[in-house]
Write a protein that holds these residues in place. Structure first.
Motif, PDB file in Angstrom:
ATOM      1  N   PHE A 149       0.847  -1.199   0.000  1.00 59.51           N
ATOM      2  CA  PHE A 149       0.000   0.000   0.000  1.00 59.51           C
ATOM      3  C   PHE A 149       0.876   1.240   0.000  1.00 59.51           C
ATOM      4  O   PHE A 149       2.026   1.208   0.416  1.00 59.51           O
ATOM      5  N   TYR A 150       0.292   2.323  -0.517  1.00 60.82           N
ATOM      6  CA  TYR A 150       0.999   3.593  -0.640  1.00 60.82           C
ATOM      7  C   TYR A 150       0.235   4.681   0.119  1.00 60.82           C
ATOM      8  O   TYR A 150      -0.990   4.652   0.210  1.00 60.82           O
ATOM      9  N   VAL A 151       0.991   5.643   0.634  1.00 62.22           N
ATOM     10  CA  VAL A 151       0.402   6.880   1.143  1.00 62.22           C
ATOM     11  C   VAL A 151       0.842   7.988   0.194  1.00 62.22           C
ATOM     12  O   VAL A 151       2.046   8.158  -0.053  1.00 62.22           O
ATOM     13  N   LEU A 152      -0.131   8.685  -0.376  1.00 64.73           N
ATOM     14  CA  LEU A 152       0.145   9.734  -1.352  1.00 64.73           C
ATOM     15  C   LEU A 152      -0.502  11.041  -0.932  1.00 64.73           C
ATOM     16  O   LEU A 152      -1.420  11.062  -0.111  1.00 64.73           O
ATOM     17  N   HIS A 153      -0.026  12.119  -1.535  1.00 64.75           N
ATOM     18  CA  HIS A 153      -0.696  13.410  -1.362  1.00 64.75           C
ATOM     19  C   HIS A 153      -0.630  14.179  -2.664  1.00 64.75           C
ATOM     20  O   HIS A 153       0.231  13.933  -3.514  1.00 64.75           O
ATOM     21  N   THR A 170      -4.540   6.720   1.300  1.00 69.58           N
ATOM     22  CA  THR A 170      -3.892   5.434   1.542  1.00 69.58           C
ATOM     23  C   THR A 170      -4.535   4.428   0.600  1.00 69.58           C
ATOM     24  O   THR A 170      -5.749   4.212   0.651  1.00 69.58           O
ATOM     25  N   ILE A 171      -3.718   3.839  -0.275  1.00 78.30           N
ATOM     26  CA  ILE A 171      -4.231   2.999  -1.358  1.00 78.30           C
ATOM     27  C   ILE A 171      -3.491   1.669  -1.385  1.00 78.30           C
ATOM     28  O   ILE A 171      -2.261   1.633  -1.425  1.00 78.30           O
ATOM     29  N   GLU A 172      -4.247   0.576  -1.363  1.00 81.88           N
ATOM     30  CA  GLU A 172      -3.671  -0.755  -1.543  1.00 81.88           C
ATOM     31  C   GLU A 172      -3.639  -1.094  -3.032  1.00 81.88           C
ATOM     32  O   GLU A 172      -4.500  -0.661  -3.795  1.00 81.88           O
ATOM     33  N   ASP A 173      -2.636  -1.886  -3.419  1.00 82.71           N
ATOM     34  CA  ASP A 173      -2.439  -2.245  -4.824  1.00 82.71           C
ATOM     35  C   ASP A 173      -2.458  -3.774  -4.942  1.00 82.71           C
ATOM     36  O   ASP A 173      -1.609  -4.458  -4.359  1.00 82.71           O
ATOM     37  N   SER A 174      -3.431  -4.309  -5.679  1.00 83.50           N
ATOM     38  CA  SER A 174      -3.559  -5.763  -5.807  1.00 83.50           C
ATOM     39  C   SER A 174      -3.028  -6.301  -7.135  1.00 83.50           C
ATOM     40  O   SER A 174      -3.226  -7.475  -7.453  1.00 83.50           O
ATOM     41  N   SER A 175      -2.348  -5.431  -7.918  1.00 83.82           N
ATOM     42  CA  SER A 175      -1.813  -5.911  -9.194  1.00 83.82           C
ATOM     43  C   SER A 175      -0.647  -6.864  -8.937  1.00 83.82           C
ATOM     44  O   SER A 175       0.168  -6.666  -8.032  1.00 83.82           O
ATOM     45  N   GLN A 176      -0.546  -7.911  -9.744  1.00 86.02           N
ATOM     46  CA  GLN A 176       0.421  -8.977  -9.509  1.00 86.02           C
ATOM     47  C   GLN A 176       1.864  -8.513  -9.695  1.00 86.02           C
ATOM     48  O   GLN A 176       2.753  -8.857  -8.910  1.00 86.02           O
ATOM     49  N   LYS A 177       2.117  -7.715 -10.720  1.00 83.97           N
ATOM     50  CA  LYS A 177       3.484  -7.287 -11.019  1.00 83.97           C
ATOM     51  C   LYS A 177       4.097  -6.514  -9.862  1.00 83.97           C
ATOM     52  O   LYS A 177       5.240  -6.764  -9.471  1.00 83.97           O
ATOM     53  N   ILE A 178       3.359  -5.568  -9.313  1.00 88.84           N
ATOM     54  CA  ILE A 178       3.920  -4.745  -8.238  1.00 88.84           C
ATOM     55  C   ILE A 178       4.098  -5.561  -6.975  1.00 88.84           C
ATOM     56  O   ILE A 178       5.037  -5.344  -6.198  1.00 88.84           O
ATOM     57  N   ASP A 235     -12.745   3.564 -11.266  1.00 83.05           N
ATOM     58  CA  ASP A 235     -11.788   3.774 -12.353  1.00 83.05           C
ATOM     59  C   ASP A 235     -10.588   2.828 -12.320  1.00 83.05           C
ATOM     60  O   ASP A 235      -9.938   2.617 -13.351  1.00 83.05           O
ATOM     61  N   PHE A 236     -10.264   2.279 -11.144  1.00 82.94           N
ATOM     62  CA  PHE A 236      -9.064   1.450 -11.008  1.00 82.94           C
ATOM     63  C   PHE A 236      -9.415   0.098 -10.406  1.00 82.94           C
ATOM     64  O   PHE A 236      -9.777   0.004  -9.231  1.00 82.94           O
ATOM     65  N   GLU A 237      -9.282  -0.930 -11.213  1.00 83.36           N
ATOM     66  CA  GLU A 237      -9.633  -2.276 -10.747  1.00 83.36           C
ATOM     67  C   GLU A 237      -8.681  -2.778  -9.668  1.00 83.36           C
ATOM     68  O   GLU A 237      -9.097  -3.476  -8.732  1.00 83.36           O
ATOM     69  N   TYR A 238      -7.394  -2.408  -9.759  1.00 84.61           N
ATOM     70  CA  TYR A 238      -6.387  -2.968  -8.865  1.00 84.61           C
ATOM     71  C   TYR A 238      -5.925  -1.989  -7.777  1.00 84.61           C
ATOM     72  O   TYR A 238      -5.047  -2.328  -6.989  1.00 84.61           O
ATOM     73  N   LEU A 239      -6.492  -0.796  -7.744  1.00 83.58           N
ATOM     74  CA  LEU A 239      -6.188   0.158  -6.680  1.00 83.58           C
ATOM     75  C   LEU A 239      -7.380   0.238  -5.745  1.00 83.58           C
ATOM     76  O   LEU A 239      -8.514   0.455  -6.192  1.00 83.58           O
ATOM     77  N   HIS A 240      -7.116   0.084  -4.448  1.00 81.59           N
ATOM     78  CA  HIS A 240      -8.198   0.003  -3.466  1.00 81.59           C
ATOM     79  C   HIS A 240      -7.991   1.086  -2.411  1.00 81.59           C
ATOM     80  O   HIS A 240      -7.094   0.982  -1.556  1.00 81.59           O
ATOM     81  N   LEU A 241      -8.799   2.130  -2.481  1.00 79.57           N
ATOM     82  CA  LEU A 241      -8.687   3.256  -1.550  1.00 79.57           C
ATOM     83  C   LEU A 241      -9.176   2.846  -0.163  1.00 79.57           C
ATOM     84  O   LEU A 241     -10.311   2.397  -0.015  1.00 79.57           O
ATOM     85  N   LYS A 242      -8.323   3.020   0.829  1.00 72.69           N
ATOM     86  CA  LYS A 242      -8.693   2.674   2.199  1.00 72.69           C
ATOM     87  C   LYS A 242      -8.970   3.909   3.057  1.00 72.69           C
ATOM     88  O   LYS A 242      -9.690   3.828   4.042  1.00 72.69           O
ATOM     89  N   GLN A 243      -8.387   5.012   2.657  1.00 71.79           N
ATOM     90  CA  GLN A 243      -8.610   6.249   3.407  1.00 71.79           C
ATOM     91  C   GLN A 243      -8.310   7.448   2.517  1.00 71.79           C
ATOM     92  O   GLN A 243      -7.317   7.455   1.788  1.00 71.79           O
ATOM     93  N   PHE A 288     -13.339   6.713   4.893  1.00 67.67           N
ATOM     94  CA  PHE A 288     -12.540   5.490   4.912  1.00 67.67           C
ATOM     95  C   PHE A 288     -13.396   4.286   4.534  1.00 67.67           C
ATOM     96  O   PHE A 288     -14.632   4.308   4.627  1.00 67.67           O
ATOM     97  N   SER A 289     -12.704   3.254   4.103  1.00 65.64           N
ATOM     98  CA  SER A 289     -13.371   2.013   3.705  1.00 65.64           C
ATOM     99  C   SER A 289     -13.698   1.197   4.956  1.00 65.64           C
ATOM    100  O   SER A 289     -12.827   0.977   5.801  1.00 65.64           O
ATOM    101  N   LYS A 290     -14.940   0.761   5.057  1.00 66.10           N
ATOM    102  CA  LYS A 290     -15.331  -0.076   6.198  1.00 66.10           C
ATOM    103  C   LYS A 290     -15.305  -1.561   5.844  1.00 66.10           C
ATOM    104  O   LYS A 290     -15.295  -2.417   6.732  1.00 66.10           O
TER     105      LYS A 290
END
Length: 366
Positions: A149-153, A170-178, A235-243, A288-290
């Motif tokens: 997961f990444y924290v971005l601004h 805060t975004i989790e990434d479920s893509s296999q390559k990364i 918009d993003f199948e493999y990016l999962h926003l958590k906060q 945030f995601s529950k």
């Protein structure tokens, strides 16, 4: 406004500040405050060259969006225009000669110096742009699901509301390559990774350009945080926003030039020291995601994983804003707070706000 931004910097430098109660938020906002301070400095120099300058006196108290667009346009030609200017040391020498020999003020040379400082500042690009591209400041792994997961601004100066805004996600990434690139067999970041944080843009290069474009289209103040979160989820199948956090700076109330509250402006105009005649407010919003609905893979149909975001329906204001949680804050000099309190306006103006009174280099609560 300069005094207000200096006051906010004092507030941010205090480790006991409420903004430091949120992980990384205080430190994230500081660079944007520096950009905003530089932007106002550019506007000051530009005022010596151009007489036209407008402020949103009725609502935000900040300069209107057109002023920012003019800075961005001038920056494109800054190198070329700077090359046309004379050596500033020579100009300063002429200014001194003009003052002593002609006993007058060197207006022409002053304009040249102002233009030099103006172009030099915007040439560096450290202003609060209409869209400030995302930056990754933290990378880790969620131990529960093994996803990195990444924290971005990123930032935006909203043209309609005339307000500077900072976003954190805060975004989790479920893509296999990364995942193969970042996560080791022990479910943690690979120890030999050398990620030079901060990294410009989303860390995953596969989605970085698309994510930049997304933030450019989805940073408007008119969009509720829940809407931005849902748009990203779609918009993003493999990016999962958590906060998602949104820091909205303003409105600003100043004596003599803002009319967003006539009564408050009148009271502030009676404050003895002009540097104390202001009130700066801001709002911190969070969604945030529950829960996450897992992806479905079937022979005839499939659907990606989707997040379910929490909205605090027990709070009417949170529901209206489209957030899980929100905070409203106000920073006010001690002398201005005394004047507002004595006039009976403090309780009405600061209703629902956490008030921070600044006195010298100290900030105290109310």
């Amino acid at each position: 406004m300069n005094f207000a931004l200096d006051g906010l910097r004092v507030f941010l430098s205090d480790s006991s500040s409420p903004l430091y109660g949120h992980e990384l938020v205080g430190k994230t906002i500081e660079p944007y405050l520096s950009k905003l301070t530089t932007t106002f400095s550019c506007w000051e120099h530009r005022l010596a060259l151009k007489s036209k300058f407008r402020i949103d006196q009725a609502e935000s108290g900040f300069p209107v969006f057109q002023n920012l667009l003019e800075l961005e346009a001038d920056r494109k030609d800054a190198d070329r225009e700077l090359a046309k200017l004379r050596d500033p040391a020579l100009i300063k020498k002429e200014m001194i000669d003009h003052i002593f020999r002609r006993k007058g003020f060197p207006k022409e040379q002053q304009s040249e110096i102002a233009e030099y400082h103006y172009l030099s500042q915007i040439q560096k690009g450290e202003i609060f742009n209409s869209h400030i591209l995302p930056e990754t400041i933290k990378v880790s792994v969620n131990p529960r699901n093994g996803r990195p997961f990444y924290v971005l601004h990123w930032g935006a100066f909203d043209g309609s509301a005339t307000l500077p805004i900072v976003y954190m996600a805060t975004i989790e990434d479920s893509s296999q390559k990364i995942s193969e690139m970042l996560v080791g067999r022990n479910g943690k970041l690979k120890p030999n990774l050398n990620i030079p944080l901060p990294v410009g843009g989303l860390l995953n290069p596969e989605f970085a350009v698309q994510f930049d474009e997304f933030t450019g289209k989805n940073s408007s103040y008119s969009l509720k945080p829940i809407t931005i979160a849902q748009n990203l989820d779609e918009d993003f199948e493999y990016l999962h926003l958590k906060q998602l956090r949104r820091f909205v700076l303003g409105p600003f109330y100043g004596a003599g030039f803002t009319a967003n509250s006539d009564r408050v402006s009148q009271i502030l105009s009676k404050v003895r020291k002009p540097q104390n005649a202001w009130v700066l407010t801001w709002t911190m919003q969070e969604v945030f995601s529950k829960a996450e609905r897992p992806a479905k893979r079937g022979l005839w149909s499939s659907s990606p994983a989707r997040d379910e975001f929490h909205i605090n329906t027990d709070d009417l204001e949170a529901t209206r804003q489209g957030v899980s949680h929100y905070e409203k804050h106000a920073l006010v000099p001690h002398e201005a707070y005394q004047a507002l309190y004595a006039d009976g306006q403090a309780s009405e103006l600061f209703n629902g706000f956490t008030v921070h009174v600044i006195s010298g280099n100290q900030v105290i609560g109310v």
